[in-house]
Design a protein around this motif. Structure first.
Motif, short mmCIF file in Angstrom:
data_model
loop_
_atom_site.label_atom_id
_atom_site.label_comp_id
_atom_site.label_asym_id
_atom_site.label_seq_id
_atom_site.Cartn_x
_atom_site.Cartn_y
_atom_site.Cartn_z
N THR A 1 0.83 -1.21 0.00
CA THR A 1 0.00 0.00 0.00
C THR A 1 0.86 1.26 0.00
N TYR B 1 1.97 1.58 -3.47
CA TYR B 1 0.95 1.41 -4.50
C TYR B 1 0.84 2.61 -5.44
N ASP B 2 0.72 3.81 -4.90
CA ASP B 2 0.55 5.00 -5.75
C ASP B 2 1.71 5.17 -6.71
N TYR B 3 2.92 4.99 -6.20
CA TYR B 3 4.10 5.15 -7.04
C TYR B 3 4.15 4.07 -8.12
N ALA C 1 1.64 2.37 -9.32
CA ALA C 1 0.54 2.60 -10.27
C ALA C 1 0.91 3.69 -11.26
N PHE C 2 1.59 4.74 -10.78
CA PHE C 2 2.05 5.83 -11.66
C PHE C 2 3.04 5.31 -12.69
N VAL D 1 0.77 -4.16 -8.62
CA VAL D 1 -0.43 -3.33 -8.48
C VAL D 1 -1.67 -4.21 -8.35
N GLU E 1 -4.22 -4.68 -5.12
CA GLU E 1 -5.67 -4.48 -5.26
C GLU E 1 -6.46 -5.71 -4.83
#
Length: 551
Positions: free
Chosen positions: A183, A186-188, A190-191, A332, A336
């Motif tokens: 988590t 995750y953002d990095y 996903a980018f 990713v 999820e």
């Protein structure tokens, strides 16, 4: 049961070979004669660690071998599990080499100490004085209760379920740790994934783009040089093609005069054909060329994008970027789906706990039913052993926590005197009381379980008179279903043995050695008389000995 025992070069035992029958076997001897050596040798045979200091002559091999009749013990599955050859008459051998190295064999197959120990616990129960404290432990008390309860199948099922539950909880913990870690990233991730997916990477694209860029960026020079080359090839009268055609026609007219000229004519013809093809290729390439500033810009931007991605991810090939894309996609996706996986696993844990609760309830019911019976039988036997006022208070209480063998806490309290306060065995029972309680428990166990051979090592310490007779009777009763050894100082117990062995020391060639001898009837009378009255045997001691032996 133990059929025979051979010992060589162990402590004070130089060489010993003895056979045993079923029933009650008593072993006597003076203090220090070497009874403990027999137990030490048996301990090695059953898996205890070897010590080179226990070898009599450390230049020779120490050898201990036991022959066991195991057909009644249902051990075939154990032998299969350990990948050993099963024999009704199984031979266990232990060797200590002069180097100090130890080896163990079961039916001539080498085994580990772990396997040997596991087999040993199924064959012989050696009960020494210090092991009496086992009865004060909750695990041992449950073992006795479960023998009467007959809940073996449920307990095994419970243990398997508990192991499964632990594994599932461990897996949840691991997934939750992974979820927390993923988590954070995750953002990095996903980018990065979006950036790579939008790039729509293709194998070999970089090389194609580089060639396209070089061509578009240098189109004027390419056009100029192609045009000049085409002019040289195809200009009328002065072009290479016309001049080569002239040469071709000249040689063609004289080729019939000699073989070399004919060969030369063919070579010129081939050269002319190749030059003609080159001219056509130059023309095609020139006609294809067209300045396209817009396409050049697009190609430049695409190249820059790909090179930036290569640098950003510290790789050198598009294929490596594509592998990285898959890895990021997996991370990713896993992040999820982790929540869903964790929830699914928690549902499985709930189901496992529900099944465990059902099995634990069945165990509890069987134990609750058997507990009064255990208390009653114990108190009855202890009355015979001179503890008329000994009573127990026992209770089982279900807990929420999953314990190793159920969900219960067993409280087993004891009082030796009428009106006395109840307390835990280890706090309120004396050594003599614990010994009598232990033999009472072993007596009960012999009725409900297929116990192995049992060896009592001076469990009768602190007992005498009529109580010694009762204790001997208990051992005699036990020996109806199992082989019982009793190492004893009491004549009452020694006399009950179907076979009576004496351990003694003797000096042979300036060396003290320990021997074990099966006593004859007359030798038993003398030995028991000595146990009663000492070395100076009186007529009354002999008479008493004979009466104990029933003659």
């Amino acid at each position: 049961m133990l059929r025979s025992l051979s010992i060589q070069n162990f402590a004070l035992i130089e060489q010993l070979q003895v056979s045993f029958d079923s029933g009650l076997i008593t072993i006597t001897g003076e203090t220090g004669a070497g009874k403990s050596l027999l137990l030490g040798a048996l301990g090695l045979l059953l898996g205890k660690r070897a010590d080179i200091n226990s070898v009599k002559d450390n230049t020779q091999k120490c050898f201990i071998e036991g022959v066991f009749d195991i057909k009644k013990y249902n051990l075939v599955s154990f032998f299969q599990q350990e990948e050993l050859d099963y024999e009704d008459q199984t031979i266990i051998r232990r060797e200590i080499l002069p180097s100090g190295k130890s080896r163990a064999f079961v039916n001539d197959t080498p085994v580990t100490l772990q396997s040997l120990t596991s087999l040993g616990t199924r064959l012989i129960d050696i009960h020494s004085q210090h092991q009496t404290l086992e009865i004060t432990t909750n695990d041992f008390q449950f073992e006795v209760l479960d023998a009467l309860a007959g809940a073996d199948r449920e307990i095994e099922s419970y243990k398997r379920g508990l192991q499964l539950l632990k594994e599932k909880k461990k897996e949840v913990k691991s997934l939750e740790a992974s979820q927390e870690e993923f988590t954070k990233e995750y953002d990095y991730n996903a980018f990065l994934l979006k950036e790579l997916e939008e790039a729509k990477l293709k194998v070999g694209e970089l090389q194609e783009l580089e060639e396209q860029y070089e061509q578009l960026n240098n189109i004027e020079e390419i056009q100029e040089r192609l045009s000049g080359s085409l002019a040289i090839v195809s200009s009328e009268e002065i072009g290479v093609s016309d001049q080569l055609n002239t040469i071709k026609n000249n040689i063609l007219k004289i080729e019939s005069y000699s073989s070399p000229l004919k060969e030369l004519s063919q070579r010129i013809q081939s050269l002319y054909i190749e030059l003609d093809d080159i001219g056509e290729t130059l023309l095609r390439e020139l006609e294809k060329l067209e300045a396209d500033p817009e396409q050049l810009e697009k190609t430049s931007q695409r190249l820059q994008l790909l090179n930036n991605l290569l640098v950003k991810h510290s790789v050198s090939k598009i294929e490596e970027l594509m592998v990285l894309t898959e890895e990021l996609r997996e991370k990713v996706s896993k992040t999820e789906s982790l929540t869903e996986d964790i929830e699914l696993l928690k549902k499985e844990i709930y189901k496992t706990e529900s099944k465990l609760d059902e099995v634990a309830t069945k165990i509890h019911k069987k134990r609750n039913k058997a507990l009064p019976q255990l208390v009653k039988e114990l108190e009855e036997i202890l009355k015979e052993l001179g503890m008329a006022n000994a009573t127990f208070q026992a209770s089982l209480e279900l807990q929420e926590k999953y314990l190793s063998n159920g969900k219960e806490v067993l409280e087993f309290l004891f009082s030796a005197n009428k009106g006395g306060a109840y307390g835990q065995l280890k706090k309120v029972a004396s050594g003599g009381e614990l010994s009598r309680i232990m033999i009472a428990i072993k007596s009960i166990l012999s009725r409900y379980t297929q116990l192995p051979t049992i060896i009592f090592d001076e469990i009768d310490t602190g007992v005498s008179g009529e109580i010694a007779h009762k204790m001997a009777d208990l051992m005699k009763d036990m020996s109806q279903k199992m082989q019982v050894f009793s190492i004893t100082h009491l004549p009452q117990i020694a006399a009950k043995g179907q076979n009576h062995y004496k351990v003694y020391k003797e000096d042979v060639q300036n060396t003290t050695i320990t021997q074990l001898k099966l006593l004859s009837r007359e030798e038993r009378i003398k030995e028991i008389a000595e146990m009663i009255g000492g070395k100076n045997i009186s007529d009354s001691a002999l008479t008493h000995a004979k009466s104990l032996l029933g003659s």
